[in-house]
Scaffold this active site. Structure first.
Site, PDB file in Angstrom:
ATOM      1  N   ARG A  42       0.805  -1.211   0.000  1.00  0.00           N
ATOM      2  CA  ARG A  42       0.000   0.000   0.000  1.00  0.00           C
ATOM      3  C   ARG A  42       0.840   1.263   0.000  1.00  0.00           C
ATOM      4  O   ARG A  42       0.634   2.158  -0.832  1.00  0.00           O
ATOM      5  CB  ARG A  42      -0.919   0.034   1.240  1.00  0.00           C
ATOM      6  N   HIS A  69       4.258   5.619  11.722  1.00  0.00           N
ATOM      7  CA  HIS A  69       3.869   5.509  10.311  1.00  0.00           C
ATOM      8  C   HIS A  69       2.888   6.659  10.056  1.00  0.00           C
ATOM      9  O   HIS A  69       1.678   6.457   9.957  1.00  0.00           O
ATOM     10  CB  HIS A  69       3.219   4.145  10.077  1.00  0.00           C
ATOM     11  N   ARG A  88      11.087   3.719   4.081  1.00  0.00           N
ATOM     12  CA  ARG A  88      10.617   2.745   5.081  1.00  0.00           C
ATOM     13  C   ARG A  88      11.829   1.952   5.536  1.00  0.00           C
ATOM     14  O   ARG A  88      12.672   1.559   4.709  1.00  0.00           O
ATOM     15  CB  ARG A  88       9.569   1.806   4.504  1.00  0.00           C
TER      16      ARG A  88
HETATM   17  N1   CP Z   1      -0.538  -0.218   5.847  1.00  0.00           N
HETATM   18  C1   CP Z   1       0.673  -0.403   5.299  1.00  0.00           C
HETATM   19  O1   CP Z   1       1.646   0.242   5.679  1.00  0.00           O
HETATM   20  O2   CP Z   1       0.725  -1.329   4.290  1.00  0.00           O
HETATM   21  P1   CP Z   1       2.045  -1.748   3.499  1.00  0.00           P
HETATM   22  O3   CP Z   1       2.962  -2.411   4.461  1.00  0.00           O
HETATM   23  O4   CP Z   1       1.560  -2.672   2.412  1.00  0.00           O
HETATM   24  O5   CP Z   1       2.668  -0.495   2.930  1.00  0.00           O
END
Ligand code: CP
Length: 651
Positions: free
Chosen positions: A58, A136, A108
Site C-alpha cells: 500500500r 507511520h 521505510r
Molecule cells: N498499511 C501499510 O503500511 O501497508 P504496506 O505495508 O503494504 O505499505
C-alpha cells in the site's frame, strides 16, 4: 519548476492540526478529480525516490501512484537487497546520494528512528513510510481521513485500538493524532503487547492525555456482550463503562464516558519485530460480524491498516462498516494531498519551535547506549553517536534519559562531573546539578562504579583507605590462580583467557604468562569491554580474534563485587558462540553478590562491607618499566560516600 522546501514528515507530530485539516481539504479535491478522471500537473518536473528497506504494498505503490497522478516522476528502490545497502552502505550515505537524484525521499526502514536519521542526512525532504515499531504518519493521515469521512468529525470519538499495540507503528502515530483531537482511546492489547511506556509518556506530557487500557474480555463486557472479539473465551467481569485511566497517571480524562464505540481499529501481530518471531502467548484476537451486533457497537466502523493475517474475518468485507479497503484506497488522494501541501509551502522550510531540550553532550567515553536493540543508533554506529535528552524529573533513584532517535528511556544510576572528576550515585537531589552540568557540557554518566572508576573518576567523597594486598601478595594470588587452572584443566590447549577490561585483561595476560612458564602452554588471550557494545572483544598481544565455539573460556576479572559485570560478560560471550565451558577466575572475591554467580578460581577471599570499595592497581604487562612498576601492585579498600545529602554542594 516547482520546488520543495526541506520539510520532513518523520512523525505525525510534524504536522500541526490546521495542516492536517488543509491536507484533508486537498485530499477531498484530489479524490473528486480522480473520480472524474482528471489529471494534475502540480508536481511536473519533480522526482520522488522511494527507498523501502522493508516490504510494502500500500504505502509504496500509493505514494508512487500519487506522484504519477500529480504529473511527477518516481525512482524506486523497492528491494534494498538489490541496492548498495546489500554491500553495507549506510542509511546516511544512501540518502545523501539519493538527494542528488530526487526532490523528495519516501523511506521505510526496520529500525526505530531511521526516518529521523534519513531526514538529518538528506538534503531534500524525507517522508517516513514506517520506521521500525516507531511511527507511520502517512498511514495515520489515511486513517484519520477515512474516519472523518465516515463519522463527520474527529473530535470526541471513541476508538478501540486492538491487537499488537507494542510494535504496531500505525497505532503509535494514530494514538498521537487521536489524542490531539480529543478522542477517547480504548487500548485493547493482545497479551503483553501494550502501548509502550514512551508513547503513553509522550501523550501525557505533550497532550495531557491518558488513554484507557482494557483487556479483550473487559472490552467485551463494556461493549455490551460482544462475543466474537477474542478466540479464548473467559468470563467477563464488570467495570465502569469506559472509565479506566492510566494507572497512577495524573492525567485528566478528555471526555465524558461515551455511550457507544465509533470505531474498532484492528492490527496484525507484528511477528517480524519479535526476537524469536514466535508471537506472544495465547490466541490472538479474531474479529467478525458478531462484534458489531450490540447497541454500543452497531454504529462502529471497522478499520485496519492492512495487511491482515488471521485477526479479521473475510466475511466482514462486504459489510458497509468495514472500511479497511477505503483506508488503503485513500492512500492515493491523501498522499497526493501531502505532496501538494509540501508544494504549497513554496520551497520554504518551516521552522518548528524546538519543543524538546537539546541533546546532551556527554563527557567520558563510552557515553550511554540506547537500551532498545531495534534503535537505529545501535545499527549505524559507524557515524551515528547515541543521542539523549534529559527525561522528566521524577521521584526515582535513577536519572531518566530519552533516546533522541527512538524515544526509549534509559535510566542512569551513576553520574559524574567532568570538571571535578567526581561521580555520584544519582538521587533526586542531584537533578538540579545534572541540569547545570548539561548546560556547561560537563555531565558524564556511568552504568556502574567500575565504569566510573575506569574512566578516571573518584567517588564524591572517599573514606580512609587501607592496603589489603601488597605486590608480593598480588603475585602470590596470581600464582595460586595459575596453579588452580593447571590442576583443574588437563587440556590447556583448549583454553582461551578472556579478561574483563581493564584490570581483568591485565590479569589475564599475567595468567597466560604463568601458564606458559609452568605448563608450557600459551593460551589465546582476549580483552572484553563489557561497555563496548558490538565491538566488545579485542585480541591481546597481537593474537587472533576470539574463537568461542567448543573452547573452554576462562573469564578473568580483578574483583567480583556484585556479579553484574560477570553476568554481562557471559551474555557477550554467548552472543559470540557456544563454548564447551565457561569458568570464572578472579583475583579477589568479596563474598556478597547480587546475582548467583560464583567464581571457580579465586586468588584471595576478602570479605568487605557493602559500602566499601575494593580497588586493584596492577602494572602494565610488558617491559622493564613494567617489572619495576610491579613493585607498586596493590589492592586497597576504602569506604565510599557516593551521593550528596540535601543542601550539599556538588560543584
Ligand atoms: N498499511 C501499510 O503500511 O501497508 P504496506 O505495508 O503494504 O505499505
Amino acid at each position: 519548476m516547482a520546488r520543495l522546501g526541506k520539510n520532513d514528515i518523520v512523525s505525525i507530530e510534524d504536522l500541526a492540526t490546521g495542516e492536517i485539516e488543509r491536507i484533508f481539504e486537498l485530499a477531498d479535491s484530489f479524490a473528486a478529480n480522480l473520480e472524474r478522471g482528471e489529471t494534475q500537473d502540480l508536481a511536473r518536473g519533480l522526482i520522488m525516490a522511494t527507498l523501502f528497506y522493508e516490504p510494502s504494498t500500500r504505502t509504496r505503490l500509493s505514494f508512487e501512484s500519487a506522484m504519477h497522478r500529480l504529473g511527477g516522476a518516481v525512482i524506486s528502490s523497492a528491494d534494498m537487497h538489490a541496492s548498495s545497502a546489500a554491500k553495507g552502505e549506510t542509511l546516511a550515505d544512501t540518502v545523501r546520494v539519493v538527494s542528488a537524484y530526487a526532490d523528495l525521499i519516501v523511506v521505510r526502514h526496520p529500525r526505530d528512528g531511521a526516518a529521523r536519521v534519513a531526514a538529518e542526512y538528506a538534503s531534500c525532504p524525507v517522508i517516513n513510510a514506517g520506521d521500525g515499531s516507531r511511527e507511520h504518519p502517512t498511514q495515520t493521515l489515511c486513517d484519520l481521513y477515512v474516519l472523518k469521512r465516515k463519522k463527520g468529525s474527529l473530535h470526541g470519538m471513541t476508538v478501540a485500538i486492538c491487537g499488537d499495540l507494542k510494535f504496531g507503528r500505525t497505532v503509535h502515530s494514530l494514538i498521537y493524532a487521536l489524542a490531539r483531537f480529543g478522542a477517547n482511546i480504548l487500548a485493547v492489547p493482545y497479551n503483553g503487547m501494550s502501548v509502550p511506556e514512551y508513547v503513553l509518556e509522550r501523550v501525557a506530557a505533550e497532550r495531557r492525555y491518558g488513554l484507557s487500557t482494557v483487556t479483550m474480555e473487559e472490552l467485551r463486557s463494556l461493549a455490551g456482550g460482544i462475543d466474537a472479539l477474542y478466540l479464548t473465551p473467559s468470563a467477563p467481569h464488570q467495570m465502569a463503562l469506559f472509565t479506566s485511566g492510566v494507572q497512577g497517571a495524573d492525567v485528566p480524562r478528555v471526555a465524558a464516558p461515551p455511550a457507544a464505540l465509533d470505531a474498532f481499529y484492528l492490527t496484525r501481530l507484528q511477528r517480524e519485530r519479535m526476537e524469536d518471531k514466535q508471537g506472544g502467548t495465547g490466541a490472538y484476537g479474531h474479529f467478525d460480524a458478531r462484534a458489531l451486533k450490540t447497541s454500543r457497537t452497531q454504529a462502529a466502523v471497522v478499520m485496519h491498516p492492512l495487511p491482515r493475517t488471521d485477526e479479521l474475518a473475510y466475511e466482514l468485507d462486504t459489510d458497509p462498516r468495514a472500511v479497511y479497503f477505503e483506508q488503503a484506497a485513500a492512500g492515493v488522494p491523501v498522499r497526493m494531498a501531502l505532496i501538494a501541501w509540501l508544494l504549497e509551502q513554496d520551497g520554504i522550510a518551516r521552522t518548528r519551535a524546538a519543543a524538546q531540550a537539546p541533546a546532551i553532550r556527554f563527557k567520558a567515553h563510552p557515553g550511554p547506549r540506547c537500551p532498545n536493540p531495534g534503535c537505529i543508533s545501535r545499527h549505524e554506529g559507524a557515524y551515528l553517536a547515541p543521542r539523549f535528552r534529559l527525561g522528566r524529573s521524577d521521584e526515582g533513584a535513577t536519572l531518566p534519559l530519552i533516546c533522541e532517535f527512538c524515544e526509549r528511556e534509559l535510566r542512569i544510576e551513576f553520574v559524574g562531573n567532568a570538571r571535578t572528576r567526581r561521580y555520584y550515585r544519582f538521587d533526586r537531589n542531584l537533578y538540579g546539578y545534572v541540569r547545570s552540568w548539561i548546560e556547561e557540557a560537563s555531565l558524564a554518566v556511568f552504568e556502574s562504579v567500575k565504569q566510573a572508576e575506569e574512566s578516571g573518576y573518584e567517588p564524591y567523597r572517599r573514606g580512609p583507605q587501607r592496603e589489603i594486598m601488597n605486590a608480593d601478595e598480588v603475585a602470590t594470588a596470581c600464582r595460586i590462580l595459575a596453579k588452580q587452572l593447571i590442576t583443574d584443566l588437563p587440556d590447556l590447549a583448549a583454553v582461551t583467557l578472556v579478561g574483563v577490561v581493564s584490570h581483568g585483561a591485565l590479569l589475564a595476560m599475567r595468567l597466560r604468562d604463568l601458564l606458559e612458564a609452568e605448563a608450557h602452554v600459551r593460551p589465546p588471550c582476549v580483552a572484553l569491554d563489557v561497555f563496548g557494545g558490538e565491538a566488545a572483544f579485542h585480541p591481546l598481544d597481537g593474537g587472533g580474534p576470539l574463537e568461542v565455539e567448543d573452547r573452554t573460556i576462562i573469564l578473568v576479572d580483578d574483583v567480583i563485587n556484585s556479579g553484574w559485570t560477570v553476568q554481562r560478560a557471559m551474555t557477550a560471550l554467548w552472543q559470540r558462540g557456544r563454548p564447551a565451558a565457561v569458568r570464572l577466575a578472579v583475583l579477589i572475591d568479596r563474598g556478597h553478590r547480587a546475582v548467583p554467580i560464583r567464581p571457580n578460581y579465586v586468588g584471595k577471599n576478602i570479605p568487605t562491607a557493602r559500602a566499601e570499595r575494593v580497588q586493584v592497581r596492577l602494572a602494565p604487562p610488558e617491559g622493564a618499566a613494567a617489572s619495576r612498576a610491579r613493585g607498586q601492585d596493590r589492592v586497597v579498600v576504602y569506604s565510599m560516600v557516593e551521593s550528596l545529602k540535601e543542601g550539599e554542594s556538588a560543584g
